[in-house]
Design a protein around this motif. Structure first.
Motif, PDB file in Angstrom:
ATOM      1  N   UNK A   1       0.706  -1.026   0.069  1.00 18.98           N
ATOM      2  CA  UNK A   1      -0.160  -0.090  -0.011  1.00 18.98           C
ATOM      3  C   UNK A   1       0.808   1.187  -0.061  1.00 18.98           C
ATOM      4  N   UNK A   2       1.871   1.119   0.829  1.00 18.01           N
ATOM      5  CA  UNK A   2       2.758   2.490   0.959  1.00 18.01           C
ATOM      6  C   UNK A   2       3.406   2.547  -0.434  1.00 18.01           C
ATOM      7  N   UNK A   3       3.913   1.462  -0.962  1.00 16.13           N
ATOM      8  CA  UNK A   3       4.540   1.677  -2.124  1.00 16.13           C
ATOM      9  C   UNK A   3       3.870   2.081  -3.404  1.00 16.13           C
ATOM     10  N   UNK A   4       2.682   1.748  -3.446  1.00 14.68           N
ATOM     11  CA  UNK A   4       1.613   2.177  -4.418  1.00 14.68           C
ATOM     12  C   UNK A   4       1.219   3.757  -4.187  1.00 14.68           C
ATOM     13  N   UNK A   5       1.326   4.113  -2.894  1.00 19.96           N
ATOM     14  CA  UNK A   5       1.134   5.610  -2.484  1.00 19.96           C
ATOM     15  C   UNK A   5       2.255   6.435  -2.942  1.00 19.96           C
ATOM     16  N   UNK A   6       3.377   6.071  -2.566  1.00 22.71           N
ATOM     17  CA  UNK A   6       4.754   6.742  -3.198  1.00 22.71           C
ATOM     18  C   UNK A   6       4.888   6.694  -4.535  1.00 22.71           C
ATOM     19  N   UNK A   7       4.336   5.736  -5.362  1.00 22.84           N
ATOM     20  CA  UNK A   7       4.196   5.588  -6.813  1.00 22.84           C
ATOM     21  C   UNK A   7       3.509   6.650  -7.575  1.00 22.84           C
ATOM     22  N   UNK A   8       2.297   6.677  -6.775  1.00 21.34           N
ATOM     23  CA  UNK A   8       1.140   7.622  -7.337  1.00 21.34           C
ATOM     24  C   UNK A   8       0.829   8.604  -6.304  1.00 21.34           C
ATOM     25  N   UNK A   9       1.778   9.587  -6.228  1.00 22.56           N
ATOM     26  CA  UNK A   9       1.508  10.682  -5.160  1.00 22.56           C
ATOM     27  C   UNK A   9       0.316  11.434  -5.619  1.00 22.56           C
ATOM     28  N   UNK A  10      -0.708  11.788  -4.644  1.00 21.36           N
ATOM     29  CA  UNK A  10      -1.846  12.652  -5.076  1.00 21.36           C
ATOM     30  C   UNK A  10      -2.795  11.900  -5.943  1.00 21.36           C
TER      31      UNK A  10
ATOM     32  N   UNK B   1      -3.335   4.646  -7.620  1.00 16.53           N
ATOM     33  CA  UNK B   1      -2.886   3.911  -6.581  1.00 16.53           C
ATOM     34  C   UNK B   1      -3.638   2.567  -5.958  1.00 16.53           C
ATOM     35  N   UNK B   2      -4.931   2.781  -5.916  1.00 19.22           N
ATOM     36  CA  UNK B   2      -5.925   1.650  -5.628  1.00 19.22           C
ATOM     37  C   UNK B   2      -6.112   0.792  -6.825  1.00 19.22           C
ATOM     38  N   UNK B   3      -5.994   1.338  -7.955  1.00 15.64           N
ATOM     39  CA  UNK B   3      -6.173   0.350  -9.149  1.00 15.64           C
ATOM     40  C   UNK B   3      -4.995  -0.600  -9.080  1.00 15.64           C
TER      41      UNK B   3
ATOM     42  N   UNK C   1       4.855  14.260   4.770  1.00 20.13           N
ATOM     43  CA  UNK C   1       4.737  15.344   4.044  1.00 20.13           C
ATOM     44  C   UNK C   1       6.174  15.738   3.626  1.00 20.13           C
ATOM     45  N   UNK C   2       7.120  14.982   4.345  1.00 23.66           N
ATOM     46  CA  UNK C   2       8.546  15.537   4.106  1.00 23.66           C
ATOM     47  C   UNK C   2       9.246  14.808   3.041  1.00 23.66           C
ATOM     48  N   UNK C   3       9.586  15.482   1.790  1.00 23.56           N
ATOM     49  CA  UNK C   3       9.886  14.850   0.662  1.00 23.56           C
ATOM     50  C   UNK C   3      11.147  13.751   0.830  1.00 23.56           C
ATOM     51  N   UNK C   4      11.876  14.237   1.821  1.00 19.75           N
ATOM     52  CA  UNK C   4      13.307  13.367   2.028  1.00 19.75           C
ATOM     53  C   UNK C   4      12.517  12.058   2.707  1.00 19.75           C
ATOM     54  N   UNK C   5      12.010  12.003   3.491  1.00 17.08           N
ATOM     55  CA  UNK C   5      11.073  10.807   4.238  1.00 17.08           C
ATOM     56  C   UNK C   5      10.743  10.045   3.250  1.00 17.08           C
ATOM     57  N   UNK C   6       9.932  10.649   2.332  1.00 20.44           N
ATOM     58  CA  UNK C   6       9.254   9.897   1.093  1.00 20.44           C
ATOM     59  C   UNK C   6      10.405   9.336   0.258  1.00 20.44           C
ATOM     60  N   UNK C   7      11.548   9.883  -0.035  1.00 17.48           N
ATOM     61  CA  UNK C   7      12.594   9.445  -0.711  1.00 17.48           C
ATOM     62  C   UNK C   7      13.105   8.291  -0.164  1.00 17.48           C
TER      63      UNK C   7
END
Length: 528
Positions: free
Chosen positions: A466-475, A480-482, A507-513
């Motif tokens: 779930x987290x991987x898909x969220x990071x791959x499809x931000x916003x 992501x659900x598809x 919300x921190x870009x470095x954390x997401x990266x």
């Protein structure tokens, strides 16, 4: 040494028709392919195949070149082979001109011609890489002729995989199935299917006497078939094309010849294995970049052009890997002119092939491999084929390393392709290399990602995905659900749980990266 008349007679009128034959002809040297833009390395006494020569001007130029180099014969297809000026030019140059029948494949014709030449020499044909596979077939061709006299019918000698090893010269009784068998070097699949349906191969595997197969509804003539055995092992079979049922005496005489053929097949196997091992040692020197690689390249007569290394992994569920590897080795080294150079290292076959278009080059091998894979029976293990980058001979170990890198992707299922080429997978390789480096640095032990991993293991959740898909499809929760095949509301609920477990500022870009690097390392590291 056979002359051009004898060579044409052996291959037979089904495929060749002499147009011009000088009164005095010497022995034939080698078979050479000359395409329109490249006359090739034509030498004295060679038989030259005019592949792609379709115009009168090209034919006349080829004849002029062959005459200057003192070749023996030129083979052309109609209508150019019948042009008056072409016929006259061949006669003036003292060359034999032979017409190749329409529909004849050049690839099969090269094999037949070289097989016929091998049939004139009882010993190994030299021993170069180019001749591996035809060595020792001379006696088999002569035996096929002798057996044909015994049974009074044309004969083919085939191995246990229905590959043609030799055939008799006589062509008086034939049908499309026999022509296709000789041209294709094996019985066509549709013909094999009909014989299997009649139980012919089941009888071959169990018996030792001659088997009569009646005429087929499609007009395929009757066959008399004899298994070839030695010590209980089925080495192959002999197939005679007959016009009807034969006497018991003739069938018995045919069956009795199997013992002689078995001895020749064993001799051929010994010669072929010896040549294969010698060649493989030289190829391994090239692959490993050892000190003797230059001497190995010279002995193999390898050109200085760039080559590719193709790694082929054959794994059988029943544990018969070695047999399937040998079958693949034998298949891959057959072909037009110089076939790929092959060696086995660590249970993997490595083929070295020139990176150029045309006969014997990588694109030709690629198409042959694709066709071979698609025609395989469902029960046969599908080979994994990984291709390294083009490299000079001195850098073949680099090409091999890159082929191994791609092979690792195929083995782990990260990539699913019939043939995987290094350059076409650069993006995947970037991720796997990065994942490997990240894993070596121990990045998976940092941060809160372990909480999601533990929850997935203990509760059966899919929070890492779930987290991987969220990071791959931000916003874009719908995309992501598809990707996860869940409803967007289900995805949003999961992400709330993920955020709570992580306790990190998403919300921190470095954390997401950082999280994405960790997830990629976990997904793409083939050794993880």
């Amino acid at each position: 040494m056979v002359d051009i008349r004898g060579l044409v007679e052996r291959v037979g009128p089904t495929l060749l028709r002499p147009v011009v034959v000088p009164e005095e002809t010497g022995g034939v040297g080698d078979v050479v392919i000359a395409e329109t833009e490249d006359p090739g390395e034509i030498g004295t006494a060679d038989v030259v195949l005019g592949v792609g020569v379709t115009s009168r001007a090209d034919a006349l130029e080829l004849l002029r070149e062959c005459g200057a180099r003192e070749a023996t014969a030129v083979l052309l297809k109609p209508p150019v082979s019948c042009e008056e000026s072409v016929v006259a030019a061949a006669a003036d140059a003292g060359l034999a001109l032979v017409e190749v029948r329409r529909g004849t494949a050049w690839a099969q014709l090269v094999w037949l011609l070289r097989g016929a030449l091998a049939g004139t020499d009882a010993g190994p044909a030299g021993g170069s890489q180019q001749q591996v596979g035809s060595a020792g077939l001379g006696d088999l061709f002569r035996v096929a002729d002798a057996v044909a006299e015994v049974v009074d019918a044309p004969v083919t000698i085939e191995d246990a995989h229905s590959q043609v090893l030799a055939y008799s010269a006589r062509q008086d009784v034939t049908d499309p199935a026999r022509v296709s068998t000789i041209m294709g070097r094996r019985q066509p699949d549709d013909v094999l299917a009909k014989f299997r349906a009649r139980g012919t191969f089941r009888q071959l595997s169990r018996g030792g006497s001659a088997i009569y197969v009646p005429e087929q509804p499609d007009g395929t003539l009757p066959r008399l078939v004899v298994p070839i055995r030695m010590g209980g092992e089925l080495l192959g079979s002999m197939w005679a094309v007959v016009t009807g049922e034969v006497s018991e005496q003739r069938a018995s005489a045919f069956a009795e010849t199997a013992a002689l053929v078995a001895l020749q097949l064993l001799r051929w196997r010994v010669i072929t294995d010896s040549e294969r091992q010698r060649s493989a040692r030289l190829v391994r020197s090239l692959l490993e970049g050892s000190e003797g690689w230059r001497a190995a390249a010279n002995e193999l007569a390898v050109g200085a052009e760039p080559h590719r290394v193709v790694a082929i992994d054959v794994r059988a569920s029943d544990g018969t890997d070695e047999g399937h590897r040998l079958a693949m080795w034998e298949w891959i080294t057959r072909g037009i002119g110089r076939g790929p150079m092959v060696a086995e290292v660590g249970g993997v076959l490595y083929a070295v092939v020139p990176d150029r278009s045309g006969t014997g080059g990588w694109p030709a091998l690629r198409e042959a491999l694709l066709g071979h894979i698609r025609e395989m029976d469902a029960a046969d293990p599908r080979p994994l084929v990984a291709v390294g980058t083009a490299a000079p001979l001195a850098e073949l170990p680099v090409s091999r390393g890159r082929a191994d890198e791609v092979l690792a992707l195929l083995r782990t299922g990260m990539v699913e392709r019939d043939i995987a080429v290094h350059e076409q997978l650069w993006h995947t390789l970037v991720l796997t290399r990065m994942a490997g480096a990240a894993s070596d640095a121990g990045v998976d032990a940092l941060g809160p990602l372990a909480r999601l991993r533990d929850n997935d293991h203990s509760q059966g959740t899919e929070y890492l995905r779930t987290l991987h898909s969220w990071l791959r499809h931000p916003g874009d929760p719908r995309a992501a659900s598809g990707e996860l095949n869940v409803h967007p509301n289900t995805f949003r609920y999961r992400m709330k749980r993920v955020s709570a477990l992580l306790g990190a500022d998403l919300d921190d870009a470095d954390v997401r990266s950082a999280l994405l690097v960790q997830l990629l390392a976990e997904r793409w590291n083939p050794h993880g």
